[in-house]
Write a protein that holds these residues in place. Structure first.
Motif, short mmCIF file in Angstrom:
data_model
loop_
_atom_site.label_atom_id
_atom_site.label_comp_id
_atom_site.label_asym_id
_atom_site.label_seq_id
_atom_site.Cartn_x
_atom_site.Cartn_y
_atom_site.Cartn_z
N GLN A 249 0.82 -1.21 0.00
CA GLN A 249 0.00 0.00 0.00
C GLN A 249 0.85 1.26 0.00
OE1 GLN A 249 -3.21 0.17 2.74
NE2 GLN A 249 -3.79 -1.93 2.37
N ILE A 250 1.99 1.16 0.69
CA ILE A 250 2.83 2.34 0.73
C ILE A 250 3.48 2.55 -0.65
CG2 ILE A 250 4.88 3.31 1.84
CD1 ILE A 250 3.60 2.01 4.44
N GLY A 251 3.72 1.43 -1.34
CA GLY A 251 4.20 1.53 -2.72
C GLY A 251 3.18 2.21 -3.63
N PHE A 252 1.89 2.09 -3.28
CA PHE A 252 0.85 2.73 -4.10
C PHE A 252 1.08 4.24 -4.21
CE2 PHE A 252 -2.68 -0.55 -2.88
CZ PHE A 252 -2.06 -1.49 -3.69
N ARG A 253 1.63 4.80 -3.14
CA ARG A 253 1.83 6.25 -3.13
C ARG A 253 2.80 6.65 -4.25
NH1 ARG A 253 3.48 8.67 2.55
NH2 ARG A 253 2.05 7.06 3.20
N ARG A 254 3.80 5.80 -4.41
CA ARG A 254 4.78 6.04 -5.45
C ARG A 254 4.11 5.98 -6.84
NH1 ARG A 254 9.84 2.13 -5.21
NH2 ARG A 254 8.14 0.73 -4.76
N ILE A 287 -7.26 7.39 3.25
CA ILE A 287 -8.23 6.63 4.05
C ILE A 287 -7.75 5.18 4.18
CG2 ILE A 287 -10.61 5.70 4.03
CD1 ILE A 287 -11.40 8.35 2.58
N MET A 288 -7.26 4.64 3.07
CA MET A 288 -6.80 3.25 3.06
C MET A 288 -5.65 3.06 4.05
SD MET A 288 -5.14 1.22 -0.10
CE MET A 288 -5.94 2.28 -1.27
N ARG A 289 -4.74 4.03 4.06
CA ARG A 289 -3.58 3.93 4.94
C ARG A 289 -4.03 3.93 6.41
NH1 ARG A 289 0.41 7.24 7.25
NH2 ARG A 289 -0.82 9.10 6.86
N LEU A 290 -4.93 4.85 6.73
CA LEU A 290 -5.37 4.94 8.12
C LEU A 290 -6.14 3.69 8.54
CD1 LEU A 290 -6.34 8.71 8.11
CD2 LEU A 290 -4.35 7.65 9.16
N ASN A 291 -6.98 3.20 7.63
CA ASN A 291 -7.74 1.98 7.94
C ASN A 291 -6.80 0.79 8.13
OD1 ASN A 291 -10.37 2.69 8.21
ND2 ASN A 291 -10.82 2.55 6.02
N ALA A 292 -5.76 0.72 7.29
CA ALA A 292 -4.82 -0.40 7.39
C ALA A 292 -4.13 -0.36 8.75
CB ALA A 292 -3.79 -0.34 6.27
N LEU A 293 -3.72 0.83 9.17
CA LEU A 293 -3.04 0.94 10.46
C LEU A 293 -3.97 0.52 11.59
CD1 LEU A 293 -1.08 4.28 10.03
CD2 LEU A 293 -0.21 1.95 10.01
N ALA A 305 -10.02 -7.86 7.49
CA ALA A 305 -9.04 -8.07 6.42
C ALA A 305 -9.74 -8.07 5.06
CB ALA A 305 -8.30 -9.38 6.64
N SER A 306 -11.00 -8.54 5.03
CA SER A 306 -11.74 -8.53 3.76
C SER A 306 -12.11 -7.11 3.36
CB SER A 306 -13.03 -9.36 3.89
OG SER A 306 -12.68 -10.72 3.96
N ILE A 307 -12.42 -6.27 4.36
CA ILE A 307 -12.74 -4.87 4.04
C ILE A 307 -11.50 -4.21 3.43
CG2 ILE A 307 -13.42 -2.63 5.02
CD1 ILE A 307 -14.89 -4.20 7.25
N ALA A 308 -10.35 -4.46 4.07
CA ALA A 308 -9.11 -3.86 3.56
C ALA A 308 -8.81 -4.37 2.15
CB ALA A 308 -7.96 -4.19 4.50
#
Ligand SMILES: Cc1cc2nc3c(=O)[nH]c(=O)nc-3n(C[C@H](O)[C@H](O)[C@H](O)COP(=O)(O)OP(=O)(O)OC[C@H]3O[C@@H](n4cnc5c(N)ncnc54)[C@H](O)[C@@H]3O)c2cc1C
Length: 372
Positions: A249-254, A287-293, A305-308
């Protein structure tokens, strides 16, 4: 020095020195790029303690906090370091061995993953068992102190480079559905294992068919008890849909940054509709990043995990479409570049690790408690 500073210094030095050519290699639809160099990079990371950060120290990890893991992944993305080749080991089978393995299994299998010496693949899907995974037909029987495996797996990512495969198979003859399944660890580079690459939309082969024809593995190479494979397999899927996607997910930012830069260059950033999609994409990523954390703070993610999984995969597929849109007509012609590969490969995100339809069913039944 904080772990973030330490990681930044290590990555900067390594990627301007011996691994300068590895920068940016790999990624969605580009898994064929620099395989050998990326394997050497994996070993380099392992040697300096930059793989498997979350694992206990006795198996080569750092027992790192979630904050430190995030810091490492952020620095990794910032440095444009190459896509990892050991993610199935580190993110899927490693945590499963930590949870279900005997001490002997942990000592045998975890350190080579941490060092980048052994790569893994996941042998779940079969021609008639994808979403309906309980329909597995591959079988194994004990013979002379070894499990003998026979059957066919399909869509097996990275089987062509893997040393080991975790195989879900039937060990009780005549058993049905979830019962009688076991979770075996099977060496790949042995007689009785044939790997046939499948060509994908990108023209490359990230996944394969795998044929087991009397392939052998030691009797002790089973995670959990015989017949308890379904429970172990579901735990692995929890990791696949949850924690292991942190780095991804952090790679998504790139990738989003690259799409925004392209939009500026092509003038697409001036188009109000595309502009709106770019902003929306950025917001959703936050939003995705915060939800993942939030999800990763729970010890054992369940339906969260299915929501993510649903959220990131649908987002990524839309990003692929946006990447195509900002290129305009240029995106339709010529050799495939990174953004075109992103568009093509991200079509698969809503299929693997359980399709979006299956994730919605899990959320409906287990979170919303809707009738089955
Ligand atoms: C890029 C990629 C990499 C993969 N890597 C691996 C790997 O390494 N190891 C591995 O084991 N597998 C891997 N897979 C396989 C993946 O897990 C399966 O493709 C997935 O589980 C879907 O199964 P299937 O392909 O058999 O499709 P099917 O299960 O036949 O589904 C076809 C369609 O029907 C829908 N559908 C099926 N059942 C239902 C239902 N009950 N309700 C509503 N809709 C339904 C699905 O959502 C889908 O749209 C990979 C797949 C891809 C695309």
């Amino acid at each position: 020095m904080s772990l973030r500073e330490e990681a930044r210094a290590f990555l900067e030095e390594s990627l301007s020195g011996p691994f300068a050519h590895a920068r940016g290699l790999g990624g969605p639809g580009r898994e064929h790029e620099g395989q050998e160099l990326r394997q050497a990079w994996e070993r380099h990371l392992g040697k300096h303690g930059w793989t498997c950060l979350a694992w206990p120290e006795r198996y080569g990890g750092r027992a790192a906090s979630l904050e430190d893991q995030v810091a490492f992944h952020e620095e990794y993305a910032r440095a444009d370091a190459p896509a990892r080749v050991g993610h199935i080991g580190e993110g899927l089978i490693g945590p499963t061995i930590l949870e279900f393995g005997t001490e002997e299994q942990k000592e045998r299998f975890l350190p080579p993953i941490q060092r980048g010496d052994e790569l893994w693949c996941q042998g779940y899907s079969e021609p008639d068992a994808g979403s309906d995974l309980a329909n597995i037909r591959t079988r194994a029987r004990l013979e002379g102190g070894e499990w003998v495996v026979t059957g066919q797996k399909v869509w097996t990512s990275l089987a062509h480079v893997a040393d080991w495969c975790f195989v879900l198979c039937r060990t009780e003859e005549g058993s049905q559905r979830h019962r009688g399944l076991s979770y075996l660890l099977v060496p790949m580079k042995r007689p009785g294992v044939e790997v046939r690459p499948i060509v994908q939309l990108t023209g490359t082969s990230e996944f394969n068919e795998v044929f087991f024809d009397g392939a052998r593995t030691a009797a002790g190479n089973m995670l959990g008890a015989p017949g308890d494979g379904w429970r172990v397999a579901m735990a692995t899927l929890g990791h696949e849909r949850g924690a292991s996607t942190l780095g991804q997910q952090i790679g998504f930012r790139r990738e989003l940054r690259r799409v925004i830069e392209t939009a500026k260059r092509t003038g697409a950033a001036g188009d109000p509709v595309l502009r709106d999609r770019l902003v929306r994409s950025w917001l959703e990523l936050e939003i995705m990043r915060l939800n993942a954390l939030r999800m990763l703070r729970s010890d054992r993610p369940g339906p969260e995990a299915s929501i993510a999984k649903l959220y990131w995969s649908e987002w990524h597929r839309r990003l692929g479409e946006l990447a195509q849109a900002v290129q305009g007509r240029a995106g339709l012609v010529g050799e495939l570049d990174a953004l075109q590969r992103l568009y093509l490969f991200s079509r698969a995100d809503t299929i693997y690790a359980g399709s979006s339809e299956i994730q919605r069913t899990i959320i409906a039944e287990r979170t919303l408690k809707l009738p089955r």
